[in-house]
Scaffold this active site. Sequence first.
Site, mmCIF file in Angstrom:
data_model
loop_
_atom_site.group_PDB
_atom_site.id
_atom_site.type_symbol
_atom_site.label_atom_id
_atom_site.label_comp_id
_atom_site.label_asym_id
_atom_site.label_seq_id
_atom_site.Cartn_x
_atom_site.Cartn_y
_atom_site.Cartn_z
ATOM 1 N N LYS A 6 35.945 23.366 10.236
ATOM 2 C CA LYS A 6 35.911 24.792 10.552
ATOM 3 C C LYS A 6 34.595 25.094 11.264
ATOM 4 O O LYS A 6 33.546 25.149 10.641
ATOM 5 C CB LYS A 6 35.988 25.639 9.272
ATOM 6 C CG LYS A 6 36.185 27.110 9.605
ATOM 7 C CD LYS A 6 35.603 28.051 8.571
ATOM 8 C CE LYS A 6 34.143 28.229 8.684
ATOM 9 N NZ LYS A 6 33.661 28.784 9.972
ATOM 10 N N PRO A 7 34.661 25.294 12.584
ATOM 11 C CA PRO A 7 33.425 25.628 13.310
ATOM 12 C C PRO A 7 33.036 27.088 13.086
ATOM 13 O O PRO A 7 33.837 27.877 12.580
ATOM 14 C CB PRO A 7 33.802 25.387 14.774
ATOM 15 C CG PRO A 7 35.278 25.613 14.830
ATOM 16 C CD PRO A 7 35.835 25.229 13.479
ATOM 17 N N CYS B 234 17.133 24.652 12.470
ATOM 18 C CA CYS B 234 16.608 24.646 11.101
ATOM 19 C C CYS B 234 15.345 23.810 10.990
ATOM 20 O O CYS B 234 14.661 23.849 9.978
ATOM 21 C CB CYS B 234 17.683 24.160 10.135
ATOM 22 S SG CYS B 234 18.462 22.657 10.701
ATOM 23 N N TRP C 290 26.621 27.688 14.391
ATOM 24 C CA TRP C 290 26.700 28.009 15.813
ATOM 25 C C TRP C 290 25.515 27.473 16.625
ATOM 26 O O TRP C 290 25.550 27.496 17.842
ATOM 27 C CB TRP C 290 26.766 29.534 15.996
ATOM 28 C CG TRP C 290 25.715 30.259 15.207
ATOM 29 C CD1 TRP C 290 25.873 30.829 13.978
ATOM 30 C CD2 TRP C 290 24.342 30.428 15.560
ATOM 31 N NE1 TRP C 290 24.673 31.340 13.540
ATOM 32 C CE2 TRP C 290 23.718 31.119 14.499
ATOM 33 C CE3 TRP C 290 23.563 30.077 16.671
ATOM 34 C CZ2 TRP C 290 22.357 31.448 14.510
ATOM 35 C CZ3 TRP C 290 22.222 30.406 16.685
ATOM 36 C CH2 TRP C 290 21.631 31.084 15.608
ATOM 37 N N LEU D 201 20.767 22.708 4.986
ATOM 38 C CA LEU D 201 20.549 24.158 4.900
ATOM 39 C C LEU D 201 19.305 24.585 5.673
ATOM 40 O O LEU D 201 18.862 23.903 6.575
ATOM 41 C CB LEU D 201 20.498 24.549 3.425
ATOM 42 C CG LEU D 201 21.695 24.017 2.602
ATOM 43 C CD1 LEU D 201 21.572 24.390 1.140
ATOM 44 C CD2 LEU D 201 23.020 24.502 3.177
HETATM 45 P P1 ADP Z 1 24.269 31.814 9.889
HETATM 46 O O1 ADP Z 1 23.665 32.891 9.063
HETATM 47 O O2 ADP Z 1 23.297 30.975 10.598
HETATM 48 O O3 ADP Z 1 25.413 32.238 10.745
HETATM 49 P P2 ADP Z 1 26.059 30.848 7.904
HETATM 50 O O4 ADP Z 1 25.681 30.017 6.731
HETATM 51 O O5 ADP Z 1 26.545 32.233 7.656
HETATM 52 O O6 ADP Z 1 24.823 30.783 8.849
HETATM 53 O O7 ADP Z 1 27.161 30.114 8.764
HETATM 54 C C1 ADP Z 1 27.293 28.708 8.867
HETATM 55 C C2 ADP Z 1 28.753 28.358 8.751
HETATM 56 O O8 ADP Z 1 29.194 28.772 7.468
HETATM 57 C C3 ADP Z 1 29.663 29.032 9.751
HETATM 58 O O9 ADP Z 1 30.683 28.123 10.131
HETATM 59 C C4 ADP Z 1 30.260 30.179 8.961
HETATM 60 O O10 ADP Z 1 31.509 30.589 9.431
HETATM 61 C C5 ADP Z 1 30.382 29.520 7.608
HETATM 62 N N1 ADP Z 1 30.504 30.454 6.471
HETATM 63 C C6 ADP Z 1 29.886 31.638 6.285
HETATM 64 N N2 ADP Z 1 30.268 32.192 5.119
HETATM 65 C C7 ADP Z 1 31.157 31.341 4.533
HETATM 66 C C8 ADP Z 1 31.915 31.334 3.330
HETATM 67 N N3 ADP Z 1 31.854 32.335 2.462
HETATM 68 N N4 ADP Z 1 32.727 30.285 3.087
HETATM 69 C C9 ADP Z 1 32.804 29.248 3.950
HETATM 70 N N5 ADP Z 1 32.113 29.195 5.107
HETATM 71 C C10 ADP Z 1 31.295 30.223 5.406
#
Ligand code: ADP
Length: 484
Positions: A175-176, A285, A151, A252
């Site tokens: 997938k955003p 990041c 995001w 990451l």
């Molecule tokens: P943040 O903590 O900064 O939100 P995330 O790693 O949770 O970072 O989110 C980054 C992206 O990863 C988003 O598009 C989120 O929807 C996606 N995401 C989070 N969990 C999963 C998962 N288990 N499988 C696939 N995508 C995921």
Amino acid sequence: MSAGSFRLYIGGEWRDAAGGQRFEVTNPATGEVVATVPDAGAEDARAAIEAAHGAFAGWSSLPAHVRARYMRKVYDLIVRNVERLARVLTEENGKPLAEARGEVLNGAEYLNWYAEETRRVYGEVIPSSSRRTRIWVLRQPVGVVAAITPWNFPSSMVTRKIAPALAAGCTVVLKPAEQTPLSALLIAEIIQEAGLPPGVVNVVTTRDPAAVGREFLSNQLVRKISFTGSTEVGKYLAQGAAAQMKRVSMELGGHAPFIVFEDADLDAAVQGAVISKFRNAGQTCICANRIYVQESVADAFAERLVEAVRRLRVGNGLEDGTSVGPLIDEAAFIKVEEHVSDARRRGARVLTGGHRMSGPAFDRGFFYAPTLLDQVSDDMRIVREETFGPVAPIMTFRNEDEVIRRANDTNYGLAAYIFTRNLGRTVRVSEALEYGMVAVNDSLLAVPQAPFGGIKESGVGREGGRHGLDDYLEYKYLSVVLDG
Ligand code: ADP
């Protein structure tokens, strides 16, 4: 399509989620609902993957200059629509409009640059061991790419993945992030308008990323996962991808050291620190996360930085003059508060900020005051973890060896910053820093022609440059025995 109600983009068509569910996208500055989008599940993800697979043979076999023409068209349309894209980006993410415009245009440049680079996917001819044999190496696209974006850069993270994928000849399911799906859907509209063949790019929005993620991992048609987000989710996806040996690119977390030597141009260092730390309210990041200043200039640097930070204007990103917007959501806000209170408890001093913004303009959003701390020690959470907020700890150091050791004392390895006017020091320190990127007297790193990415637990692969294209290509080696 109305501005407030979007649909999934699958196989060149706009569809509702199979389950019929939708979810709301809210503005983090005001709490207002900006739009609703479909809440896709595994079935929708599968349909998108199949559409991408169906489009692959056609797209990958197009001559490079034809793919380039489509990509330039997308670039042109993004530039033409920058105001709309920037406004929606600010509404869903909160960042100041000027930053949103910059993001949209910078992100579009990846399409332009990779449109040029697609013509240079060269193979090789290698000298063989016998007169009758020839060795040729082809470069071919990996196949269907599942891209997952965060995001914090809702627009440029999308184009940074789509551009090299399309240039290589791959097709994409994107997938955003659930907080900011609108920029991706607007880019899908533009892709449709540019006339890209159906299925080449597909967008599925969901508030259940795990369900869509599982389909990406388990579906044999997906040959690569390209992810930008947290180290935790990145590790989970990389482990899952290993089951079918899918290719991965992982951008990451980071924990960037920002090192100011006594011979630095202090004004440039202060300006660099403000840009690096407070851009996007500290939610990048590559944000400066630990500021190390050499002892003899520490007071002067801190004084000037405090002054500069006090001049920042916090507010709704849509208002003129705002330089720092809200945090993305409550969880982000709580993490920042916890880091500051942990530092305070352990003896840090607040030089400026250190509190939630209050007043009618702030009460419905997640606004935290730009904050500087000193008297910080290495055991504080703010020095151990990525903060992802507008808070900077300032520490002092004596010499190069000490600061290199402390800067490298982390599992992250994305970006590092050094400010110095000494050439020998520039070379010594930048070579010793265990980071994928080192900015010297500079604060901006994401440009289309350079390999952006990290080492250690900050990821694998690069985005940008010819290196970024390599990540979407396979080698195929042909050993040919000539007849006769
Ligand atoms: P943040 O903590 O900064 O939100 P995330 O790693 O949770 O970072 O989110 C980054 C992206 O990863 C988003 O598009 C989120 O929807 C996606 N995401 C989070 N969990 C999963 C998962 N288990 N499988 C696939 N995508 C995921």
